[in-house]
Design an enzyme around this catalytic site. Structure first.
Site, PDB file in Angstrom:
ATOM      1  N   GLY A  44      29.525  50.684  30.869  1.00 25.17           N
ATOM      2  CA  GLY A  44      30.822  50.204  30.420  1.00 25.17           C
ATOM      3  C   GLY A  44      30.955  48.706  30.274  1.00 25.17           C
ATOM      4  O   GLY A  44      29.958  47.966  30.204  1.00 25.17           O
ATOM      5  N   THR A  45      32.202  48.248  30.238  1.00 22.55           N
ATOM      6  CA  THR A  45      32.509  46.834  30.016  1.00 22.55           C
ATOM      7  C   THR A  45      31.873  45.943  31.065  1.00 22.55           C
ATOM      8  O   THR A  45      31.307  44.900  30.748  1.00 22.55           O
ATOM      9  CB  THR A  45      34.042  46.623  30.009  1.00 22.55           C
ATOM     10  OG1 THR A  45      34.598  47.331  28.891  1.00 22.55           O
ATOM     11  CG2 THR A  45      34.391  45.154  29.884  1.00 22.55           C
ATOM     12  N   CYS A  46      31.970  46.329  32.327  1.00 20.93           N
ATOM     13  CA  CYS A  46      31.477  45.471  33.405  1.00 20.93           C
ATOM     14  C   CYS A  46      30.019  45.081  33.199  1.00 20.93           C
ATOM     15  O   CYS A  46      29.669  43.905  33.263  1.00 20.93           O
ATOM     16  CB  CYS A  46      31.636  46.168  34.753  1.00 20.93           C
ATOM     17  SG  CYS A  46      30.958  45.209  36.118  1.00 20.93           S
ATOM     18  N   VAL A 188      39.823  31.060  33.798  1.00 23.33           N
ATOM     19  CA  VAL A 188      39.263  29.964  34.588  1.00 23.33           C
ATOM     20  C   VAL A 188      37.737  30.077  34.693  1.00 23.33           C
ATOM     21  O   VAL A 188      37.044  29.058  34.806  1.00 23.33           O
ATOM     22  CB  VAL A 188      39.906  29.877  35.989  1.00 23.33           C
ATOM     23  CG1 VAL A 188      41.401  29.614  35.875  1.00 23.33           C
ATOM     24  CG2 VAL A 188      39.632  31.094  36.840  1.00 23.33           C
ATOM     25  N   GLU A 189      37.201  31.285  34.633  1.00 20.44           N
ATOM     26  CA  GLU A 189      35.743  31.412  34.662  1.00 20.44           C
ATOM     27  C   GLU A 189      35.118  30.858  33.389  1.00 20.44           C
ATOM     28  O   GLU A 189      34.104  30.144  33.443  1.00 20.44           O
ATOM     29  CB  GLU A 189      35.339  32.879  34.881  1.00 20.44           C
ATOM     30  CG  GLU A 189      35.586  33.360  36.300  1.00 20.44           C
ATOM     31  CD  GLU A 189      35.021  34.742  36.589  1.00 20.44           C
ATOM     32  OE1 GLU A 189      35.009  35.121  37.768  1.00 20.44           O
ATOM     33  OE2 GLU A 189      34.604  35.439  35.634  1.00 20.44           O
ATOM     34  N   ARG A 271      43.723  42.539  30.385  1.00 21.01           N
ATOM     35  CA  ARG A 271      43.134  43.722  29.780  1.00 21.01           C
ATOM     36  C   ARG A 271      44.123  44.879  29.826  1.00 21.01           C
ATOM     37  O   ARG A 271      44.868  45.050  30.793  1.00 21.01           O
ATOM     38  CB  ARG A 271      41.829  44.102  30.500  1.00 21.01           C
ATOM     39  CG  ARG A 271      40.768  43.006  30.399  1.00 21.01           C
ATOM     40  CD  ARG A 271      39.445  43.451  31.005  1.00 21.01           C
ATOM     41  NE  ARG A 271      38.852  44.566  30.284  1.00 21.01           N
ATOM     42  CZ  ARG A 271      38.122  44.448  29.172  1.00 21.01           C
ATOM     43  NH1 ARG A 271      37.910  43.261  28.634  1.00 21.01           N
ATOM     44  NH2 ARG A 271      37.612  45.516  28.590  1.00 21.01           N
ATOM     45  N   ALA A 319      35.918  45.973  38.796  1.00 21.08           N
ATOM     46  CA  ALA A 319      34.866  46.976  38.692  1.00 21.08           C
ATOM     47  C   ALA A 319      34.614  47.667  40.024  1.00 21.08           C
ATOM     48  O   ALA A 319      34.429  48.891  40.085  1.00 21.08           O
ATOM     49  CB  ALA A 319      33.579  46.327  38.189  1.00 21.08           C
ATOM     50  N   HIS A 444      24.402  29.156  62.542  1.00 23.14           N
ATOM     51  CA  HIS A 444      24.506  27.733  62.196  1.00 23.14           C
ATOM     52  C   HIS A 444      23.194  27.263  61.576  1.00 23.14           C
ATOM     53  O   HIS A 444      22.126  27.635  62.048  1.00 23.14           O
ATOM     54  CB  HIS A 444      24.805  26.917  63.453  1.00 23.14           C
ATOM     55  CG  HIS A 444      24.819  25.443  63.233  1.00 23.14           C
ATOM     56  ND1 HIS A 444      25.884  24.794  62.654  1.00 23.14           N
ATOM     57  CD2 HIS A 444      23.889  24.490  63.498  1.00 23.14           C
ATOM     58  CE1 HIS A 444      25.627  23.505  62.582  1.00 23.14           C
ATOM     59  NE2 HIS A 444      24.416  23.303  63.092  1.00 23.14           N
TER      60      HIS A 444
END
Length: 467
Positions: A44-46, A188-189, A271, A319, A444
């Site tokens: 699909g789209t993803c 924004v992406e 979408r 997704a 750490h």
């Protein structure tokens, strides 16, 4: 064109995106006979036009930024340009490998994969127009997973220099001064990646008061500050009025008369549910503005035995939400009684620079639920985090808790901070108290320590932070 005999299955799934193929794989794993219908490509789209290709380009942008900043670390590195053809080739290779693997999985689980345009022709029947004729599939259960499409605005036609996100991913050049309509995740992406890859100027037009307006306001404001430093411009709170295509670009006019000119306009206004002409309403399924209304706890529609998952169900269009819903429905059909999926517990990530990650309630939502005096919040700045200093990033981790109760929201911004969303979603979904997390050991030097430090502070025993 001939019609084949009716095929009988335990589960018939309409749509092979994240929700559909997850339901198919899990259903088959649980011993159910499964048919999966997809008119385009499995995944699909993803996989093909959304999440994966976008993140591949964002990675290229990240590499470019690192190279450009090399002198800061004593490295003599120069980015001479971007070979767009090779970059797109890299993206396509990533997609190709994942696509091949997914095809192998579906085949190995013995899922009946049917290529063609499918339509709900009866309460439990899907009719598919294939290359070889019409095929009728009947399921004891049916799962609707037909996904979504890129929306535009009334009167704003896509084409030429007006792009949707899918077209933008195939653009054979890096825009010089693009305008982006919409300041949500997609907007924004793309602003981030185009700026990283050498766009001279990028301008976002957002009618709402903030970028990524669905996030906690503190994240929106922090991203706006970071974008200003990066030279990404934006207009907030003024709505789009019209766009004219010129010989070499676009001219965008806002409601207050402000005009922006650029070489492309990316339409990133969200979408819409892909449900038109698929027969859902004809079979008595309750709809609302194109969305399928499914029970929030069972994902069953108004027609018994017919379920809906993914972007066609109102809520977060992510997704991984569709993927988990697909698994949930398959397990429910198999009688496993899985726990309902809580919408607020679904993690959200925006992969711009700096990255934004969140899960649970925003501070505003928490106050609406528990009252102004029933909420505590704390922000831990990344300035005190060693790994963040090495990465030369600013940002913070913000915790929202019910007063004297569990943490109900985690909100983060900074380079690479999306990688901390795993622990964050466990904290919220397992209803952890600050004291619970404060007692855990965080390695750490990692950015993961920032989560530990934030919880230490909220638990009343700050180490490298102020109470």
């Amino acid at each position: 064109m001939t019609e084949s005999p009716t095929d009988q299955f335990d589960i018939v799934i309409l749509g092979g995106g994240s929700g559909g193929y997850a339901a198919a794989l899990r259903g088959a794993e649980l011993g159910k006979s499964v048919a999966l219908v997809e008119k385009d490509k499995l995944g699909g789209t993803c996989l093909h036009r959304g999440c994966v290709p976008t993140k591949a380009l964002l990675h290229v942008g990240e590499v470019a930024d690192n190279a450009k900043e090399g002198s800061t670390f004593g490295l003599d590195i120069d980015v001479k340009g971007v070979d767009v053809e090779q970059m797109l080739g890299f993206k396509d290779k990533v997609i190709g490998r994942l696509y091949k693997g997914l095809q192998g999985l579906v085949k190995s689980r013995k899922v009946e994969y049917v290529e063609g345009f499918g339509r709900l022709s009866g309460p439990k029947t899907v009719t598919v127009e294939t290359e070889n004729g019409t095929r009728t599939l009947t399921g004891e259960n049916v799962v609707l997973a037909s996904g979504s499409f890129s929306k535009s605005l009334p009167g704003l036609e896509l084409g030429g220099r007006v792009l949707d996100s899918e077209t933008a991913l195939q653009l054979p050049e890096i825009p010089k001064n693009p305008i982006i309509l919409g300041g949500g995740v997609i907007g924004v992406e793309f602003a981030s990646v185009w700026k990283s890859l050498g766009a001279e100027s990028v301008t976002i037009v957002e009618g709402l008061p903030h970028l990524i307006a669905n996030e906690d306001e503190s994240l929106s404001k922090a991203l706006e500050r970071a974008f200003k430093k990066r030279g990404i411009a934006f207009s907030l709170g003024i709505f789009f009025e019209k766009c004219e295509q010129t010989e070499n670009g676009v001219k965008v006019t806002l409601a207050d008369g402000t005009v922006y000119e650029g070489d492309y306009l990316l339409v990133a206004v969200g979408r819409g549910p892909n449900t038109k002409d698929l027969g859902y309403e004809d079979q008595g399924i309750t709809m609302d503005r194109g969305f399928v209304l499914a029970d929030t706890e069972t994902l069953e529609t108004s027609v018994p035995g017919v379920y809906a998952v993914g972007d066609i169900v109102p809520g977060l269009q992510l997704a991984h939400r569709g993927f988990q819903q697909g698994i949930f429905v398959a397990e429910r059909i198999a009688g496993l009684n899985p726990a309902p999926i809580l919408e607020s517990g679904i993690p959200r990530v925006t992969y711009c620079e700096p990255q934004v990650g969140s899960v649970g309630l925003t501070e505003k939502q928490a106050k609406e639920q528990f009252g102004d005096d029933g909420v505590e919040s704390y922000e831990y700045g990344l300035g005190g985090n060693g790994k963040s200093q090495i990465l030369a990033t600013t940002g913070f981790v913000k915790l929202v808790r019910e007063k004297d109760g569990p943490v109900v929201g985690v909100h983060m911004i900074g380079t690479n901070m999306s990688e901390q969303i795993g622990e964050a979603q466990l904290i919220v979904n397992w209803e952890a108290y600050p004291e619970d997390v404060a007692s855990l050991v965080h390695a750490h030097p990692t950015q993961n320590e920032a989560l530990g430090e934030a919880h230490l502070a909220l638990a009343g025993k700050p180490l490298h932070a102020h109470a």
